[in-house]
Design a protein around this motif. Structure first.
Motif, short mmCIF file in Angstrom:
data_model
loop_
_atom_site.label_atom_id
_atom_site.label_comp_id
_atom_site.label_asym_id
_atom_site.label_seq_id
_atom_site.Cartn_x
_atom_site.Cartn_y
_atom_site.Cartn_z
N ARG A 50 0.82 -1.21 0.00
CA ARG A 50 0.00 0.00 0.00
C ARG A 50 0.86 1.27 0.00
N LEU A 51 1.93 1.27 0.80
CA LEU A 51 2.81 2.44 0.85
C LEU A 51 3.49 2.67 -0.49
N ALA A 52 3.93 1.60 -1.15
CA ALA A 52 4.58 1.74 -2.44
C ALA A 52 3.61 2.28 -3.48
N GLN A 53 2.38 1.79 -3.47
CA GLN A 53 1.37 2.26 -4.41
C GLN A 53 1.05 3.74 -4.18
N GLN A 54 0.89 4.12 -2.92
CA GLN A 54 0.57 5.51 -2.60
C GLN A 54 1.73 6.44 -2.94
N ALA A 55 2.95 5.99 -2.72
CA ALA A 55 4.12 6.84 -2.97
C ALA A 55 4.28 7.14 -4.45
N ILE A 56 4.08 6.11 -5.28
CA ILE A 56 4.28 6.29 -6.72
C ILE A 56 3.07 6.96 -7.35
N GLY A 57 1.87 6.52 -6.95
CA GLY A 57 0.66 7.10 -7.54
C GLY A 57 0.72 7.00 -9.05
N SER A 58 0.54 8.11 -9.73
CA SER A 58 0.62 8.14 -11.19
C SER A 58 1.74 9.07 -11.66
N ARG A 59 2.77 9.19 -10.82
CA ARG A 59 3.79 10.20 -11.10
C ARG A 59 4.89 9.70 -12.04
N PHE A 60 5.03 8.38 -12.18
CA PHE A 60 5.99 7.84 -13.14
C PHE A 60 5.28 7.59 -14.48
N LYS A 61 6.01 7.74 -15.56
CA LYS A 61 5.45 7.57 -16.90
C LYS A 61 6.25 6.52 -17.67
N SER A 62 5.56 5.83 -18.57
CA SER A 62 6.25 4.91 -19.46
C SER A 62 7.23 5.67 -20.35
N TRP A 63 8.33 5.02 -20.66
CA TRP A 63 9.35 5.55 -21.57
C TRP A 63 10.01 6.82 -21.03
N THR A 64 9.89 7.05 -19.73
CA THR A 64 10.51 8.24 -19.14
C THR A 64 11.13 7.86 -17.80
N ALA A 65 12.46 7.89 -17.75
CA ALA A 65 13.14 7.59 -16.49
C ALA A 65 13.03 8.79 -15.55
N PRO A 66 12.87 8.57 -14.26
CA PRO A 66 12.73 9.69 -13.32
C PRO A 66 14.07 10.38 -13.09
N ASP A 67 14.04 11.67 -12.88
CA ASP A 67 15.27 12.33 -12.48
C ASP A 67 15.46 12.13 -10.97
N THR A 68 16.60 12.56 -10.46
CA THR A 68 16.93 12.33 -9.05
C THR A 68 15.94 13.01 -8.11
N VAL A 69 15.50 14.21 -8.49
CA VAL A 69 14.58 14.95 -7.63
C VAL A 69 13.26 14.20 -7.46
N LEU A 70 12.72 13.69 -8.57
CA LEU A 70 11.46 12.95 -8.49
C LEU A 70 11.66 11.65 -7.70
N ALA A 71 12.76 10.95 -7.95
CA ALA A 71 13.03 9.71 -7.23
C ALA A 71 13.13 9.96 -5.73
N GLU A 72 13.77 11.07 -5.36
CA GLU A 72 13.90 11.41 -3.93
C GLU A 72 12.54 11.72 -3.32
N ASP A 73 11.70 12.40 -4.06
CA ASP A 73 10.37 12.74 -3.54
C ASP A 73 9.53 11.48 -3.33
N ILE A 74 9.60 10.54 -4.28
CA ILE A 74 8.86 9.28 -4.13
C ILE A 74 9.39 8.52 -2.91
N ALA A 75 10.71 8.51 -2.74
CA ALA A 75 11.30 7.80 -1.60
C ALA A 75 10.83 8.41 -0.28
N GLU A 76 10.76 9.72 -0.23
CA GLU A 76 10.29 10.39 0.99
C GLU A 76 8.83 10.03 1.27
N ARG A 77 8.02 9.98 0.21
CA ARG A 77 6.61 9.61 0.37
C ARG A 77 6.46 8.15 0.82
N LEU A 78 7.39 7.31 0.38
CA LEU A 78 7.36 5.90 0.74
C LEU A 78 7.68 5.70 2.22
N VAL A 79 8.76 6.34 2.68
CA VAL A 79 9.27 6.11 4.03
C VAL A 79 8.58 7.00 5.06
#
Length: 334
Positions: A80-109
Motif C-alpha cells: 500500500r505504501l509503495a502504491q501511494q508513494a508512486i501514484g501516477s507520477r511515473f510515466k512509461s518511456w521516461t526515467a525519473p530524475d533524481t529529484v522525483l526519485a527522492e520525492d517518491i522515496a520520501e513519500r514511501l518512508v
C-alpha cells in the motif's frame, strides 16, 4: 531459459542492494534519511534495468514493496505504501530524475513508524551470535601462508575502495562518502607508521565514518543485525576479546586473504559500534592489506554480500572473495 536466468540474476542483484546498507528498523526514526536514500537508489536501479519501458513503474512499485517487506514491514502495508508513494507520477518511456526519485522515496518512508515493523524475534530466543562466531572462528580451516600465492606488495592503477566510496556511497549521501575517504586516508597512514590494530585504532577511523565530535565508544547494549536475526552480546571482557582477535591479523602463518577476511568478520560480529560496523569492518580489512603493501582495484565482492556468524563456509567464502580480488589486483598492476 535465458529470460529465467536474467530474472534470477536481477533478483540476486536486488538482494545485494537490500543488504548493501543494512537498515535497523528499531532506529527508523533516527535513520529515516538512510531509508530514503536506499529507496531512491532502488528506484533509479529499476529504471535503469528496465530501460524505463512501457509500464516499468509497476515493477518499481513491486520492488519498493519487497524492500520494505525485507526490513520487516508487513507485506500488505508495504504494498500500500509503495502504491501511494508512486501514484501516477511515473510515466512509461521516461526515467525519473533524481529529484522525483527522492520525492517518491520520501513519500514511501515518511508514513513509516518503528511499530510498523516486525523485525526481530524475542531476543530471549536468540543465541549470542558473537559467541557463535568465536566458536566458528576456531573451527574454520583458514589457508596458511605456505599454501598461498600472496605475491607481495600490489598497487594497481585503480584504487577500488576509493572508487567505490565515490560512486556507491556518494549515491547514498555525499557526506557519507567524504567521511569514508577521510577515514581511508587515515587507515593507510596508520598502516604506514606500523600502528597496532585494536579497538582504539578503529575508534579513530569511525569518528570520520560517523562524523562525530569524539571517537565513538564501545556499544553498551546487545546489538542486532540482519533484520534482527542475529544478536551480539556485550560484557566486561568484550573489548579485551576484540583486541585479542584483531591482534591475530598480524599472524603471518596464515595467508593474507585469511587474515584480512578473519579481521573483517571479527569487526562484523563483535559489532563494536552503535552504527557503521560494516564500514568499520571494511576499513579494518583495508588496513590489514595496507600493512602488506596491497591496494585492491575493487571491493565489490567483499562489500555486497552479507555473512552469517554461525557458518564456517561463509567465512571461507569471504576468504575466497578476498583472494579473488588480490589476484585481480595483481593482474591489473602488471
Amino acid at each position: 531459459m535465458a529470460a529465467l536466468c536474467e530474472w534470477h540474476d536481477w533478483l540476486e542483484h536486488l538482494a545485494e542492494w537490500f543488504e548493501a546498507y543494512p537498515l535497523a528498523p528499531e532506529t527508523l526514526t533516527a535513520d529515516r534519511i538512510l531509508w530514503e536514500r536506499a529507496a531512491r537508489n532502488l528506484i533509479l536501479q529499476v529504471a535503469d534495468r528496465t530501460g524505463a519501458e512501457s509500464g516499468w513503474y509497476g515493477h518499481c512499485q513491486q520492488v519498493l514493496g519487497w524492500f520494505l517487506s525485507y526490513w520487516g514491514v508487513a507485506p500488505e502495508l508495504a504494498e500500500r505504501l509503495a502504491q501511494q508513494a508512486i501514484g501516477s507520477r511515473f510515466k512509461s518511456w521516461t526515467a525519473p530524475d533524481t529529484v522525483l526519485a527522492e520525492d517518491i522515496a520520501e513519500r514511501l518512508v515518511g508514513p513509516l513508524r518503528p511499530q510498523d515493523t516486525h523485525w526481530s524475534p524475542d531476543p530471549i530466543d536468540l543465541p549470542d551470535h558473537l559467541e557463535c562466531w568465536l566458536a566458528v572462528r576456531e573451527s574454520v580451516p583458514w589457508p596458511d601462508d605456505e599454501d598461498s600465492a600472496d605475491g607481495g606488495p600490489t598497487t594497481p592503477a585503480r584504487d577500488g575502495a576509493a572508487a567505490d566510496f565515490r560512486s556507491f556511497d556518494a549515491a547514498v549521501d555525499p557526506a557519507r562518502a567524504a567521511g569514508l575517504l577521510t577515514a581511508l586516508e587515515l587507515v593507510r597512514a596508520d598502516a604506514a607508521r606500523g600502528a597496532a590494530l585494536d579497538f582504539e585504532l578503529l575508534r579513530g577511523w569511525q569518528q570520520h565514518v560517523l562524523d562525530t565530535p569524539e571517537p565513538p565508544r564501545l556499544r553498551a547494549h546487545p546489538a542486532f543485525a540482519k533484520g534482527g536475526k542475529e544478536r551480539y552480546g556485550i560484557g566486561p571482557e568484550t573489548r579485551t576479546r576484540l583486541d585479542a582477535c584483531l591482534a591475530q591479523a598480524a599472524d603471518s602463518r596464515l595467508s593474507l586473504a585469511a587474515r584480512t577476511a578473519r579481521a573483517y568478520l571479527d569487526v562484523c560480529f563483535f559489532h563494536p559500534f552503535d552504527d557503521g560496523n560494516a564500514r568499520s569492518a571494511l576499513l579494518t580489512l583495508l588496513f590489514v592489506l595496507a600493512r602488506a603493501g596491497v591496494t585492491l582495484d575493487s571491493v565489490v565482492l567483499i562489500r555486497r554480500f552479507g555473512h552469517r556468524a554461525d557458518d564456517p563456509q561463509d567465512a571461507l567464502s569471504l576468504c575466497r572473495s578476498v583472494e579473488f580480488h588480490l589476484r585481480q589486483s595483481r593482474a591489473a598492476a602488471r
